[in-house]
Design a protein around this motif. Structure first.
Motif, PDB file in Angstrom:
ATOM      1  N   GLN A  50       0.414  -1.351  -0.149  1.00  0.00           N
ATOM      2  CA  GLN A  50      -0.148   0.102  -0.056  1.00  0.00           C
ATOM      3  C   GLN A  50       0.586   1.460  -0.023  1.00  0.00           C
ATOM      4  OE1 GLN A  50      -3.437  -0.017  -0.666  1.00  0.00           O
ATOM      5  NE2 GLN A  50      -2.932  -2.292  -1.067  1.00  0.00           N
ATOM      6  N   GLU A  53       1.689   2.100  -3.671  1.00  0.00           N
ATOM      7  CA  GLU A  53       0.945   2.845  -4.567  1.00  0.00           C
ATOM      8  C   GLU A  53       0.642   3.724  -4.441  1.00  0.00           C
ATOM      9  OE1 GLU A  53      -2.757   0.269  -4.060  1.00  0.00           O
ATOM     10  OE2 GLU A  53      -2.186  -1.553  -4.376  1.00  0.00           O
ATOM     11  N   ARG A 141      -7.530  -3.579   4.651  1.00  0.00           N
ATOM     12  CA  ARG A 141      -7.105  -4.860   3.717  1.00  0.00           C
ATOM     13  C   ARG A 141      -7.036  -5.757   4.484  1.00  0.00           C
ATOM     14  NH1 ARG A 141      -7.932  -1.031   1.175  1.00  0.00           N
ATOM     15  NH2 ARG A 141      -6.907  -0.983  -1.312  1.00  0.00           N
ATOM     16  N   ALA A 171     -13.858  -2.557  -8.646  1.00  0.00           N
ATOM     17  CA  ALA A 171     -13.008  -3.752  -9.038  1.00  0.00           C
ATOM     18  C   ALA A 171     -12.940  -4.717  -8.671  1.00  0.00           C
ATOM     19  CB  ALA A 171     -11.779  -3.041  -9.913  1.00  0.00           C
ATOM     20  N   THR A 172     -12.199  -5.705  -8.099  1.00  0.00           N
ATOM     21  CA  THR A 172     -11.893  -7.193  -7.500  1.00  0.00           C
ATOM     22  C   THR A 172     -10.208  -6.577  -7.461  1.00  0.00           C
ATOM     23  OG1 THR A 172     -13.251  -8.890  -8.414  1.00  0.00           O
ATOM     24  CG2 THR A 172     -11.553  -9.243  -7.745  1.00  0.00           C
ATOM     25  N   ARG A 173      -9.824  -6.817  -6.139  1.00  0.00           N
ATOM     26  CA  ARG A 173      -8.390  -6.988  -6.274  1.00  0.00           C
ATOM     27  C   ARG A 173      -7.998  -7.813  -5.760  1.00  0.00           C
ATOM     28  NH1 ARG A 173      -6.910  -0.880  -4.510  1.00  0.00           N
ATOM     29  NH2 ARG A 173      -4.634  -2.245  -4.434  1.00  0.00           N
ATOM     30  N   TYR A 175      -4.791  -9.640  -2.372  1.00  0.00           N
ATOM     31  CA  TYR A 175      -4.290  -9.638  -1.889  1.00  0.00           C
ATOM     32  C   TYR A 175      -3.308 -11.098  -1.684  1.00  0.00           C
ATOM     33  CZ  TYR A 175      -7.422  -6.036  -1.817  1.00  0.00           C
ATOM     34  OH  TYR A 175      -8.059  -4.722  -1.644  1.00  0.00           O
ATOM     35  N   THR A 188      -8.814 -12.137  -3.104  1.00  0.00           N
ATOM     36  CA  THR A 188      -9.895 -10.923  -2.975  1.00  0.00           C
ATOM     37  C   THR A 188     -11.262 -10.674  -2.527  1.00  0.00           C
ATOM     38  OG1 THR A 188     -12.064 -11.935  -3.843  1.00  0.00           O
ATOM     39  CG2 THR A 188      -9.680 -11.516  -5.548  1.00  0.00           C
ATOM     40  N   THR A 210      -2.521 -11.574 -10.150  1.00  0.00           N
ATOM     41  CA  THR A 210      -3.065 -10.407  -9.554  1.00  0.00           C
ATOM     42  C   THR A 210      -3.111  -9.826 -11.253  1.00  0.00           C
ATOM     43  OG1 THR A 210      -0.916  -9.193  -8.203  1.00  0.00           O
ATOM     44  CG2 THR A 210      -2.010  -7.742  -9.999  1.00  0.00           C
ATOM     45  N   ALA A 214      -7.770  -9.329 -11.983  1.00  0.00           N
ATOM     46  CA  ALA A 214      -7.248  -8.243 -13.192  1.00  0.00           C
ATOM     47  C   ALA A 214      -8.319  -8.248 -14.115  1.00  0.00           C
ATOM     48  CB  ALA A 214      -6.476  -6.981 -12.680  1.00  0.00           C
ATOM     49  N   SER A 217     -12.063  -9.214 -13.094  1.00  0.00           N
ATOM     50  CA  SER A 217     -13.186  -8.133 -12.663  1.00  0.00           C
ATOM     51  C   SER A 217     -13.592  -7.555 -13.996  1.00  0.00           C
ATOM     52  CB  SER A 217     -12.012  -7.070 -11.346  1.00  0.00           C
ATOM     53  OG  SER A 217     -12.816  -6.095 -10.858  1.00  0.00           O
TER      54      SER A 217
END
Length: 323
Positions: A50, A53, A141, A171-173, A175, A188, A210, A214, A217
């Motif tokens: 994070q 990001e 998260r 949007a699905t992310r 983890y 997710t 990932t 993505a 999603s």
């Protein structure tokens, strides 16, 4: 008069205690100080990812806002250095494995430090102007992976209302968690869980998961848009066809109905799309659905060697509707 003074003192004491109460991430770090290594690994990876990001977003924002001003040169140089630091932080996060030593400490000034194999990173005060937002992301998260009500029972948790309509913000992310007995897990917030048999090549697995998440999603939101325009999906024929390099894939939604989307991972691994179809259908409808995919490495084309029971079951997926 004495009673009034006592009441005033008590009020001031409570106000002072409230003002100096440490943030949730500080409280969480204290609880995790002596927690099992997998839990500390999850927290460290989330916190560093994070942070990377946020720094990347800050660099991009500086380029946008100052790109056409007299300060464009300075902004570009500053953004480049921030991007470089973001890459270093992300690289450190991606170096974490199930065996990496992780230490989490809280200083007397409530500063939180994470040590990844001896390399320190300070989490508090690291994001100028957005520290509270950053900490909120980390906690949210982390609480997807763990029951934070057990770790911090004094905190209040409110249920969020979820809209059935899918938007870009839904949007699905992905983890990452090291805390499952089945091995490394990519999961997710909306019900997908990919279990890998081996803890090797974690960087490759993270990248693959990932990308898959993505693409799923993007596919879910595209189907939702088509349905809002009156199109009916035939889930039995849904497939993503391979395409030439640098070209989008053809997505067959029904007989003589198709769209184009950049979904190379799903095109290369049709068995994976078939397995997650029930989750995808529920996701498009805005319904809660939980799906666990075993031997995800094989299904993502990574050659992750499955165990014998998984081979017999032909990569089963267990699904349970959430209450």
């Amino acid at each position: 008069m004495l009673l009034i003074l006592v009441l005033l003192a008590a009020t001031q004491s409570r106000a002072s205690a409230s003002e100096t109460r440490p943030s949730v991430v500080v409280q969480l770090a204290r609880e995790l100080h002596e927690s099992p290594l997998p839990m500390r690994s999850d927290f460290a990876w989330l916190a560093l990812t994070q942070m990377a990001e946020f720094y990347a977003e800050e660099a991009a924002r500086a380029r946008r806002e100052l790109g056409h001003t007299s300060r464009a040169g300075d902004a570009s140089q500053w953004a480049a250095s921030v991007d470089d630091y973001a890459r270093k932080i992300q690289s450190l996060a991606d170096s974490i494995t199930t065996a990496t030593p992780i230490i989490i400490t809280v200083g007397i000034d409530n500063s939180v430090h994470v040590y990844v194999d001896g390399q320190p990173v300070i989490l508090t005060g690291a994001i100028s102007g957005q520290q509270s937002v950053y900490e909120q992301r980390v906690v949210e998260r982390f609480c997807i992976l763990y029951i934070c009500e057990d770790l911090l029972p004094e905190l209040e948790y409110s249920e969020r209302e979820q809209s059935a309509a899918l938007t870009q913000t839904d949007a699905t992310r992905a983890y990452w968690s090291f805390s499952q007995y089945a091995g490394p897990v990519c999961m997710t917030h909306d019900g997908l869980e990919f279990q890998f048999q081996q803890a090797t090549d974690l960087g490759e697995k993270r990248e693959a998961c990932t990308r898959v998440v993505a693409e799923l999603s993007e596919l879910a939101m595209a189907i939702a848009r088509e349905q809002q325009q009156g199109m009916r999906v035939d889930w039995n024929v849904l497939k993503v066809l391979p395409a030439a390099a640098d070209e989008p894939q053809r997505v067959i939604l029904a007989t003589r109905i198709e769209i184009q989307l950049p979904l190379p991972m799903l095109a290369e691994n049709p068995g994976l799309l078939k397995m997650v179809r029930p989750w995808l259908k529920a996701r498009v409808r805005g319904e809660a659905y939980s799906l666990v995919v075993l031997n995800a490495g094989r299904l993502m084309g990574l050659g992750d060697r499955p165990d014998s029971s998984a081979v017999i079951q032909r990569y089963p997926a267990f699904n349970n509707d959430r209450e």
